[in-house]
Motif scaffolding. Structure first.
Motif, PDB file in Angstrom:
ATOM      1  N   LYS A  27     -80.609  98.605 -15.330  1.00 48.39           N
ATOM      2  CA  LYS A  27     -79.960  97.799 -14.295  1.00 48.39           C
ATOM      3  C   LYS A  27     -78.436  97.915 -14.396  1.00 48.39           C
ATOM      4  O   LYS A  27     -77.754  98.060 -13.380  1.00 48.39           O
ATOM      5  CB  LYS A  27     -80.396  96.338 -14.422  1.00 48.39           C
ATOM      6  CG  LYS A  27     -79.869  95.459 -13.322  1.00 48.39           C
ATOM      7  CD  LYS A  27     -80.407  95.885 -11.960  1.00 48.39           C
ATOM      8  CE  LYS A  27     -79.922  94.959 -10.861  1.00 48.39           C
ATOM      9  NZ  LYS A  27     -80.417  95.370  -9.539  1.00 48.39           N
ATOM     10  N   VAL A  28     -77.904  97.866 -15.617  1.00 48.32           N
ATOM     11  CA  VAL A  28     -76.457  97.988 -15.807  1.00 48.32           C
ATOM     12  C   VAL A  28     -75.982  99.342 -15.298  1.00 48.32           C
ATOM     13  O   VAL A  28     -74.975  99.435 -14.587  1.00 48.32           O
ATOM     14  CB  VAL A  28     -76.059  97.782 -17.284  1.00 48.32           C
ATOM     15  CG1 VAL A  28     -74.601  98.147 -17.513  1.00 48.32           C
ATOM     16  CG2 VAL A  28     -76.313  96.341 -17.707  1.00 48.32           C
ATOM     17  N   ILE A  44     -69.594  91.323 -22.962  1.00 48.28           N
ATOM     18  CA  ILE A  44     -70.253  90.044 -23.177  1.00 48.28           C
ATOM     19  C   ILE A  44     -69.317  89.194 -24.012  1.00 48.28           C
ATOM     20  O   ILE A  44     -68.821  89.638 -25.048  1.00 48.28           O
ATOM     21  CB  ILE A  44     -71.585  90.222 -23.920  1.00 48.28           C
ATOM     22  CG1 ILE A  44     -72.462  91.215 -23.164  1.00 48.28           C
ATOM     23  CG2 ILE A  44     -72.285  88.888 -24.091  1.00 48.28           C
ATOM     24  CD1 ILE A  44     -73.532  91.809 -24.001  1.00 48.28           C
ATOM     25  N   ALA A  45     -69.076  87.985 -23.540  1.00 48.58           N
ATOM     26  CA  ALA A  45     -68.163  87.097 -24.252  1.00 48.58           C
ATOM     27  C   ALA A  45     -68.724  85.688 -24.267  1.00 48.58           C
ATOM     28  O   ALA A  45     -69.530  85.313 -23.421  1.00 48.58           O
ATOM     29  CB  ALA A  45     -66.792  87.103 -23.586  1.00 48.58           C
ATOM     30  N   VAL A  46     -68.285  84.932 -25.241  1.00 50.39           N
ATOM     31  CA  VAL A  46     -68.588  83.512 -25.317  1.00 50.39           C
ATOM     32  C   VAL A  46     -67.288  82.786 -25.007  1.00 50.39           C
ATOM     33  O   VAL A  46     -66.254  83.076 -25.608  1.00 50.39           O
ATOM     34  CB  VAL A  46     -69.115  83.138 -26.724  1.00 50.39           C
ATOM     35  CG1 VAL A  46     -69.304  81.643 -26.840  1.00 50.39           C
ATOM     36  CG2 VAL A  46     -70.410  83.870 -27.014  1.00 50.39           C
ATOM     37  N   GLN A  57     -70.339  84.860 -20.768  1.00 50.42           N
ATOM     38  CA  GLN A  57     -69.788  85.600 -19.642  1.00 50.42           C
ATOM     39  C   GLN A  57     -70.229  87.050 -19.789  1.00 50.42           C
ATOM     40  O   GLN A  57     -70.072  87.641 -20.860  1.00 50.42           O
ATOM     41  CB  GLN A  57     -68.271  85.539 -19.627  1.00 50.42           C
ATOM     42  CG  GLN A  57     -67.713  84.216 -19.186  1.00 50.42           C
ATOM     43  CD  GLN A  57     -66.220  84.304 -18.936  1.00 50.42           C
ATOM     44  OE1 GLN A  57     -65.518  85.053 -19.595  1.00 50.42           O
ATOM     45  NE2 GLN A  57     -65.733  83.536 -17.981  1.00 50.42           N
ATOM     46  N   LEU A  58     -70.781  87.617 -18.728  1.00 52.60           N
ATOM     47  CA  LEU A  58     -71.129  89.033 -18.662  1.00 52.60           C
ATOM     48  C   LEU A  58     -70.383  89.612 -17.475  1.00 52.60           C
ATOM     49  O   LEU A  58     -70.478  89.079 -16.368  1.00 52.60           O
ATOM     50  CB  LEU A  58     -72.628  89.231 -18.435  1.00 52.60           C
ATOM     51  CG  LEU A  58     -73.532  89.186 -19.649  1.00 52.60           C
ATOM     52  CD1 LEU A  58     -73.779  87.770 -20.085  1.00 52.60           C
ATOM     53  CD2 LEU A  58     -74.820  89.893 -19.352  1.00 52.60           C
ATOM     54  N   PHE A  59     -69.637  90.676 -17.715  1.00 51.29           N
ATOM     55  CA  PHE A  59     -68.910  91.306 -16.615  1.00 51.29           C
ATOM     56  C   PHE A  59     -68.573  92.743 -16.979  1.00 51.29           C
ATOM     57  O   PHE A  59     -68.607  93.130 -18.145  1.00 51.29           O
ATOM     58  CB  PHE A  59     -67.638  90.517 -16.263  1.00 51.29           C
ATOM     59  CG  PHE A  59     -66.689  90.307 -17.422  1.00 51.29           C
ATOM     60  CD1 PHE A  59     -65.603  91.141 -17.614  1.00 51.29           C
ATOM     61  CD2 PHE A  59     -66.875  89.252 -18.301  1.00 51.29           C
ATOM     62  CE1 PHE A  59     -64.722  90.935 -18.678  1.00 51.29           C
ATOM     63  CE2 PHE A  59     -65.999  89.030 -19.364  1.00 51.29           C
ATOM     64  CZ  PHE A  59     -64.924  89.875 -19.542  1.00 51.29           C
ATOM     65  N   PHE A 104     -79.641  88.704 -15.279  1.00 54.34           N
ATOM     66  CA  PHE A 104     -79.590  88.973 -16.706  1.00 54.34           C
ATOM     67  C   PHE A 104     -79.904  87.699 -17.479  1.00 54.34           C
ATOM     68  O   PHE A 104     -79.491  86.606 -17.091  1.00 54.34           O
ATOM     69  CB  PHE A 104     -78.210  89.512 -17.105  1.00 54.34           C
ATOM     70  CG  PHE A 104     -77.976  90.904 -16.607  1.00 54.34           C
ATOM     71  CD1 PHE A 104     -78.490  91.992 -17.299  1.00 54.34           C
ATOM     72  CD2 PHE A 104     -77.273  91.125 -15.443  1.00 54.34           C
ATOM     73  CE1 PHE A 104     -78.297  93.282 -16.839  1.00 54.34           C
ATOM     74  CE2 PHE A 104     -77.071  92.409 -14.970  1.00 54.34           C
ATOM     75  CZ  PHE A 104     -77.586  93.486 -15.671  1.00 54.34           C
ATOM     76  N   THR A 105     -80.659  87.859 -18.553  1.00 59.07           N
ATOM     77  CA  THR A 105     -80.987  86.740 -19.420  1.00 59.07           C
ATOM     78  C   THR A 105     -80.514  87.061 -20.828  1.00 59.07           C
ATOM     79  O   THR A 105     -80.466  88.228 -21.223  1.00 59.07           O
ATOM     80  CB  THR A 105     -82.504  86.467 -19.448  1.00 59.07           C
ATOM     81  OG1 THR A 105     -83.184  87.624 -19.963  1.00 59.07           O
ATOM     82  CG2 THR A 105     -83.040  86.146 -18.065  1.00 59.07           C
ATOM     83  N   ILE A 106     -80.147  86.031 -21.558  1.00 58.45           N
ATOM     84  CA  ILE A 106     -79.715  86.203 -22.939  1.00 58.45           C
ATOM     85  C   ILE A 106     -80.566  85.319 -23.825  1.00 58.45           C
ATOM     86  O   ILE A 106     -80.619  84.100 -23.652  1.00 58.45           O
ATOM     87  CB  ILE A 106     -78.223  85.851 -23.113  1.00 58.45           C
ATOM     88  CG1 ILE A 106     -77.367  86.759 -22.247  1.00 58.45           C
ATOM     89  CG2 ILE A 106     -77.824  85.963 -24.587  1.00 58.45           C
ATOM     90  CD1 ILE A 106     -75.892  86.435 -22.270  1.00 58.45           C
TER      91      ILE A 106
END
Length: 122
Positions: A27-28, A44-46, A57-59, A104-106
């Motif tokens: 998908k990415v 990916i960040a917190v 955060q996903l970007f 998206f799931t984490i």
């Protein structure tokens, strides 16, 4: 003398401590191709926020920051900054495409608490 065996799998845990599943990697890749750029990576960040203090955060990002940890999953680079890395150790990123959920799931073993907003953890 000992040698380490290395296995090639996109679902193997990477140096970031984050795992990107095969489905999420596909998908990415597709999303990056839609952007028409080859310099983007999934960051990916917190970040502070959410009802329990932190949220994900996903970007897509082309930047390289000091201390970034980069992992490659079948041609998809995943980047985690050094401050977020401890919070994401062991986390698995997947992509759901079902009638009841899409995106998206984490799955993060570090998430001890949940709340109604569903995007926070301690």
């Amino acid at each position: 003398m000992t040698t380490e065996a290395h296995t090639e799998s996109t679902e193997a845990t990477a140096p970031t401590g984050v795992t990107l599943t095969d489905v999420a990697a596909v998908k990415v890749k597709a999303l990056i191709e839609q952007e028409g750029r080859d310099d983007l990576r999934l960051r990916i960040a917190v970040q502070p926020g959410g009802c329990s203090g932190l949220r994900y955060q996903l970007f897509f990002d082309e930047r390289s920051l000091d201390g970034d940890v980069v992992s490659d999953f079948d041609g998809v680079e995943v980047v985690v900054d050094r401050m977020s890395s401890p919070y994401l150790a062991g986390a698995t990123i997947d992509f759901a495409d079902r009638i009841d959920a899409q995106g998206f799931t984490i799955d993060n073993p570090n998430a001890q608490n949940s709340c109604a907003c569903g995007d926070s953890f301690h």
